[in-house]
Write a protein that holds these residues in place. Structure first.
Motif, mmCIF file in Angstrom:
data_model
loop_
_atom_site.group_PDB
_atom_site.id
_atom_site.type_symbol
_atom_site.label_atom_id
_atom_site.label_comp_id
_atom_site.label_asym_id
_atom_site.label_seq_id
_atom_site.Cartn_x
_atom_site.Cartn_y
_atom_site.Cartn_z
ATOM 1 N N ARG A 274 0.814 -1.216 0.000
ATOM 2 C CA ARG A 274 0.000 0.000 0.000
ATOM 3 C C ARG A 274 0.847 1.265 0.000
ATOM 4 N N SER A 279 -4.974 6.919 1.910
ATOM 5 C CA SER A 279 -5.230 6.418 3.268
ATOM 6 C C SER A 279 -6.319 7.174 4.010
ATOM 7 N N THR A 298 -3.233 0.811 5.813
ATOM 8 C CA THR A 298 -1.908 1.201 5.326
ATOM 9 C C THR A 298 -0.843 0.982 6.399
#
Length: 374
Positions: A274, A279, A298
């Motif tokens: 990620r 986010s 994340t």
């Protein structure tokens, strides 16, 4: 000699299987091979492997791709170790064949405002619908495609604006839950359209400030920052010898510089999936739970990949992580034992290396933070 592709392929039959599973295949890359040829080869090796004959899209290493893509280009970009999945594993009925009734169900939301031409346009967004990153966090999400169509309809006929906005906002997981990014092999950027829709739903409640108002506000901010200097404390993070990951988010082009300095700090670079995903920052106002969930996903991805320290590129994202850390942990139900450093602080700091004595080598990164910023 052509390279050998190591393929991990998805299998599932809703009639016979309780859970999906994967099988491995080795395939020699042919010069003119397309992605659909890979699927045909796997089916020849195992008749239980299935894929759709129409609307053929699926995922390779998490990216949505069609059957006509040249495999040589895929290998150049993704390498020879490839995982094949349906575009939506939860909707798989038989291998890569999915129940795609949700695609047209989303269209019904705007059908009263759409023409036959609009319907044909919507059908071209089939892959975009299933490439949505938001859907990975909320399976009830109506999809990016219907939002793109809504923007097109409003642009063409502003008289329907309010009705269309209401249709795509309530009561579903919809517009205000969208932090736009997609997982298409060839990415499409509809960020501007989505943000414009959001501004239509929640327009500014105040008049545009004058130049003097803006200037006065800036002076006020600077004065407040100056008065808080005495309240600041120093947080010290030692990174020497630690495992460090870099979260770039939407920013590109800085990874090599960061990784080089990590190595200079006698530390190990940790990669995680990620590193370039969003986010939840843009969702913080409208859907805190979803924002915290994305942030936690994340942070945990970095932690579970082996990171002890996470360098965060964007200052606003760093502040979001730090200021909401307890809520992020609470939302995901796990402690996140991960130290955070902003990219600016990391790059501005000096790497101090003791001469001739490795034990005296130490790298320390210091950040001035207000006592109430965490």
């Amino acid at each position: 000699m052509q390279p050998i592709l190591e393929i991990k392929a998805f299998f599932f039959n809703a009639q016979t299987d309780y859970l999906p599973y994967y099988k491995n295949f080795s395939i020699e890359l042919a010069e003119d091979m397309q992605t659909k040829d890979i699927l045909a080869f796997i089916q020849e090796q195992n008749e239980n492997f299935t894929y759709p004959e129409e609307n053929l899209i699926f995922k390779i290493n998490g990216l949505v791709i069609d059957g006509d893509q040249r495999m040589s280009e895929v290998v150049e970009r993704l390498g020879t170790s490839l995982q094949i999945d349906p575009v939506n594993s939860y909707r798989s009925s038989n291998g890569l064949i999915i129940d795609d009734s949700d695609f047209m169900k989303s269209y019904e939301i705007l059908a009263p405002f759409a023409s036959d031409e609009d319907l044909e346009y919507y059908k071209t967004l089939y892959a975009l619908h299933y490439a949505s990153e938001t859907e990975n966090f909320d399976r009830t999400y109506i999809g990016d495609a219907i939002l793109v169509l809504a923007h097109k309809l409003i642009t063409a006929d502003s008289e329907q604006k309010e009705a269309i906005l209401e249709a795509i906002t309530y009561p579903y997981s919809s517009l205000l839950d969208c932090e736009y990014e997609n997982n298409l092999y060839y990415a499409q950027d509809h960020t501007a359209a989505i943000e414009e829709l959001k501004m239509m739903v929640k327009p500014s409640t105040t008049d545009t400030p004058s130049f003097m108002d803006t200037l006065s506000a800036r002076f006020a901010e600077k004065k407040a920052a100056f008065l808080k200097k005495e309240e600041k404390e120093v947080t010290v993070v030692t990174v020497e010898g630690k495992q460090i990951a870099y979260y770039a988010g939407a920013v590109t082009g800085n990874t090599n510089n960061i990784n080089e300095k990590i190595v200079q700090a006698n530390s190990k670079v940790i990669s995680f999936s990620r590193a370039n995903k969003l986010s939840g920052l843009s969702l913080l106002e409208d859907n805190k739970t979803l924002a915290y969930t994305k942030a936690a996903t994340t942070l945990l991805d970095a932690l579970d990949s082996g990171a002890q320290v996470l360098i965060v590129e964007e200052q606003e994202v760093y502040d979001m992580f730090k200021n909401n850390f307890a809520n992020i942990e609470k939302t995901i139900g796990r402690d996140i034992d991960l130290e955070l450093i902003s990219s600016a602080d990391f790059m501005d700091s000096k790497v101090s290396i003791g001469s001739g004595n490795h034990k005296s080598r130490e790298t320390v990164y210091m950040r001035e933070m207000t006592a109430n910023s965490i």
